[in-house]
Design a protein around this motif. Structure first.
Motif, PDB file in Angstrom:
ATOM      1  N   HIS A   2      66.733   9.460  28.886  1.00  0.00           N
ATOM      2  CA  HIS A   2      65.376   9.928  28.621  1.00  0.00           C
ATOM      3  C   HIS A   2      65.375  11.383  28.167  1.00  0.00           C
ATOM      4  O   HIS A   2      64.646  11.755  27.252  1.00  0.00           O
ATOM      5  N   SER A  31      66.576  11.357  24.661  1.00  0.00           N
ATOM      6  CA  SER A  31      65.543  10.803  23.790  1.00  0.00           C
ATOM      7  C   SER A  31      64.439  11.811  23.528  1.00  0.00           C
ATOM      8  O   SER A  31      64.004  12.001  22.379  1.00  0.00           O
ATOM      9  N   GLN A  32      63.985  12.478  24.591  1.00  0.00           N
ATOM     10  CA  GLN A  32      62.909  13.438  24.422  1.00  0.00           C
ATOM     11  C   GLN A  32      63.379  14.687  23.674  1.00  0.00           C
ATOM     12  O   GLN A  32      62.611  15.297  22.922  1.00  0.00           O
ATOM     13  N   ARG A  86      63.319  13.624  20.151  1.00  0.00           N
ATOM     14  CA  ARG A  86      61.930  13.485  19.703  1.00  0.00           C
ATOM     15  C   ARG A  86      61.273  14.851  19.512  1.00  0.00           C
ATOM     16  O   ARG A  86      60.560  15.064  18.532  1.00  0.00           O
ATOM     17  N   MET A  87      61.545  15.764  20.439  1.00  0.00           N
ATOM     18  CA  MET A  87      60.971  17.105  20.300  1.00  0.00           C
ATOM     19  C   MET A  87      61.554  17.814  19.082  1.00  0.00           C
ATOM     20  O   MET A  87      60.837  18.489  18.337  1.00  0.00           O
ATOM     21  N   ASN A 143      59.900  16.466  16.142  1.00  0.00           N
ATOM     22  CA  ASN A 143      58.521  16.961  16.053  1.00  0.00           C
ATOM     23  C   ASN A 143      58.470  18.384  15.491  1.00  0.00           C
ATOM     24  O   ASN A 143      57.573  18.731  14.725  1.00  0.00           O
ATOM     25  N   GLN A 185      67.902   5.538  18.222  1.00  0.00           N
ATOM     26  CA  GLN A 185      66.916   6.597  18.027  1.00  0.00           C
ATOM     27  C   GLN A 185      67.425   7.656  17.055  1.00  0.00           C
ATOM     28  O   GLN A 185      66.661   8.157  16.224  1.00  0.00           O
ATOM     29  N   PHE A 202      52.115  15.167  24.568  1.00  0.00           N
ATOM     30  CA  PHE A 202      53.478  14.632  24.518  1.00  0.00           C
ATOM     31  C   PHE A 202      54.421  15.447  25.389  1.00  0.00           C
ATOM     32  O   PHE A 202      55.203  14.910  26.173  1.00  0.00           O
ATOM     33  N   MET A 203      54.348  16.755  25.277  1.00  0.00           N
ATOM     34  CA  MET A 203      55.247  17.604  26.056  1.00  0.00           C
ATOM     35  C   MET A 203      54.925  17.538  27.548  1.00  0.00           C
ATOM     36  O   MET A 203      55.820  17.410  28.388  1.00  0.00           O
ATOM     37  N   PHE A 231      56.080  14.385  29.709  1.00  0.00           N
ATOM     38  CA  PHE A 231      57.504  14.058  29.799  1.00  0.00           C
ATOM     39  C   PHE A 231      57.935  13.660  31.213  1.00  0.00           C
ATOM     40  O   PHE A 231      58.578  12.611  31.398  1.00  0.00           O
ATOM     41  N   LEU A 273      59.275   9.877  32.278  1.00  0.00           N
ATOM     42  CA  LEU A 273      60.606   9.684  32.836  1.00  0.00           C
ATOM     43  C   LEU A 273      60.536   8.935  34.155  1.00  0.00           C
ATOM     44  O   LEU A 273      61.293   7.974  34.383  1.00  0.00           O
TER      45      LEU A 273
END
Length: 454
Positions: free
Chosen positions: A26, A29-30, A33-34, A37, A161, A259-260, A263, A267
């Motif tokens: 996770h 992944s984040q 993703r961040m 972004n 991803q 989104f932030m 988190f 999780l």
């Protein structure tokens, strides 16, 4: 001793390993993703993120409103390893994917009308292809959760991803419109399906229909279906409602902050959905004092870990956004602070929902979520109407406190309630929330800008 605990074949060892892999996956992944972004915010305008937020509301809404708990059924059912059962579940999953895509085609017309944006008429059917593709995902993913063997699934998810984000960034660089996000989402679903089918071990799924398996899936799933209807309001209702109050640009900025801030919650939900349900199935806390102690220990550790991340974001969110994003998105920093504080009461009791699901009580979870969703939606709208976004956030925070006694009641029913856990983290959460609000008090006026943005 520690090595034996981590490398053993018992439930505790598998729980620790699976939790570790989920956490690592996770975070990775984040992080990806961040990072994507950050690049996307420089390639696209805030309005693109606002449009995508609305599309995501519909996609997540359709997914949740049609969920009959196929994955949860495989994890908790005694027949979770029976080929007839899992293949029937896979067949139902495919049928659902087809229905969801057809629904997206019709919802595009409705969304264009209600939000007065003709782009949505064509965008929703294309975006909905990702739901169609996801319907073919192999049930071997759920079997890995059932047996707490999540190492390979986590690694494959990470690889898919990375590939998907790479394609998305290329599309955004070339197209520079919201269409890049939509097409990227569909390609990402295709990549994940291909990788899971090719590299995840286990028997291949076949189209099959077993009447008794279907009956069990539907019996358990009907309450999951109703629960996810409430879950949609709890997790996506804010964006659906704010879409009528805010401009697409402002909604896009809000979505970046949300989104932030979400988190830690995402999780914890992922860990508990994939680990705590199998743990409760194998070690129900109401069966023995030993089981209760092990579940209690896991709950204390989980809540402490999530609290640490949540309040780190609450204190540092403004600076993180200012450091990472360009000035157009800096208002998202105070949204991080607000959302992080808003979710604290929920984090204290969220493990109890999974205790009930681990015991197969999907009906009890539905009734609890129905009350949660009703109270939260009413207070969110009332707060937004009278006090703007600050009032809406306070409304959600109050709703979680009001409903917590019912959360405890459900946990008590299944022998999982821990009053000392709730008391300790309630005091810690309230104290830290007050400290965060005092620390960022001068910045909270930004919320009123959101309230007046149209």
């Amino acid at each position: 001793m520690l090595r034996n605990l981590v490398s053993g074949a018992g439930v505790g060892a598998r729980l620790i390993r699976s939790s570790g892999w989920i956490t690592a996956g996770h975070f990775a992944s984040q992080f990806i993703r961040m990072g994507s972004n950050l690049i996307l915010t420089r390639l696209l305008f805030p309005e693109a993120f606002g449009v995508m937020a609305l599309i995501t509301v519909f996609l997540v809404g359709l997914t949740m409103l049609s969920d009959i708990g196929v994955s949860l059924s495989i994890q908790q059912s005694p027949r979770g390893d029976d080929p007839d059962f899992v293949d029937t579940a896979w067949t139902i999953q495919i049928i659902r994917g087809v229905v969801l895509w057809i629904a997206c085609c019709f919802l595009g017309i409705f969304a264009a009308w209600i939000y007065d944006n003709e782009q949505l008429r064509a965008m929703l059917p294309v975006a909905g292809l990702s739901l169609l593709v996801a319907g073919f995902n192999p049930t071997r993913i759920d079997a890995a959760s059932r047996h707490l063997t999540l190492r390979r699934v986590t690694l494959l998810d990470f690889v898919s991803q990375v590939i998907s984000v790479g394609m998305l960034l290329i599309l955004a660089w070339q197209m520079k419109t919201v269409w890049s996000l939509i097409i990227g989402g569909v390609l990402g679903a295709l990549v994940r399906l291909f990788i899971m089918n090719m590299f995840l071990p286990g028997p291949r799924n076949k189209l099959r229909w077993s009447p008794d398996a279907a009956s069990e899936l539907i019996k358990f799933g009907k309450w999951i279906f109703l629960s996810t209807l409430c879950g949609f309001l709890l997790t996506q209702g804010d964006k659906a409602i704010l879409g009528k109050y805010l401009s697409l640009t402002t909604l896009g900025i809000y979505n970046i902050g949300y989104f932030m801030a979400s988190f830690p919650q995402a999780l914890s939900a992922r860990i508990m959905g994939q680990v705590m349900i199998p743990m409760h199935r194998e070690r129900p806390p109401d069966a023995s004092a030993s089981n209760y102690a092990k579940v209690r220990q896991a709950r204390f550790a989980m809540t402490g870990f999530i609290f640490a991340m949540q309040f780190a974001l609450a204190f540092l969110g403004v600076w993180i956004v200012e450091l990472l994003y360009d000035p157009r998105f800096h208002a998202a920093g105070i949204i991080v602070v607000a959302i992080a504080c808003m979710n604290v009461p929920y984090l204290i009791g969220m493990t109890y929902d999974f205790s009930a699901l681990g015991n197969g009580d999907s009906r009890g979870v539905f009734y609890l979520l129905l009350i949660k969703a009703t109270v939260q939606t009413i207070l969110f709208i009332a707060g937004m109407e009278y006090y703007g976004l600050a009032g809406a956030v306070i409304g959600v925070w109050l709703s979680q406190i009001i409903v917590h006694p019912l959360v405890a009641r459900l946990a008590y029913k299944h022998g999982a309630w821990d009053p000392w856990h709730d008391l300790l983290y309630g005091v810690v959460g309230l104290s830290l929330t007050v400290a965060v609000l005092w620390f960022h008090w001068d910045s909270l006026s930004v919320l009123q800008v959101f309230a007046s943005a149209q």
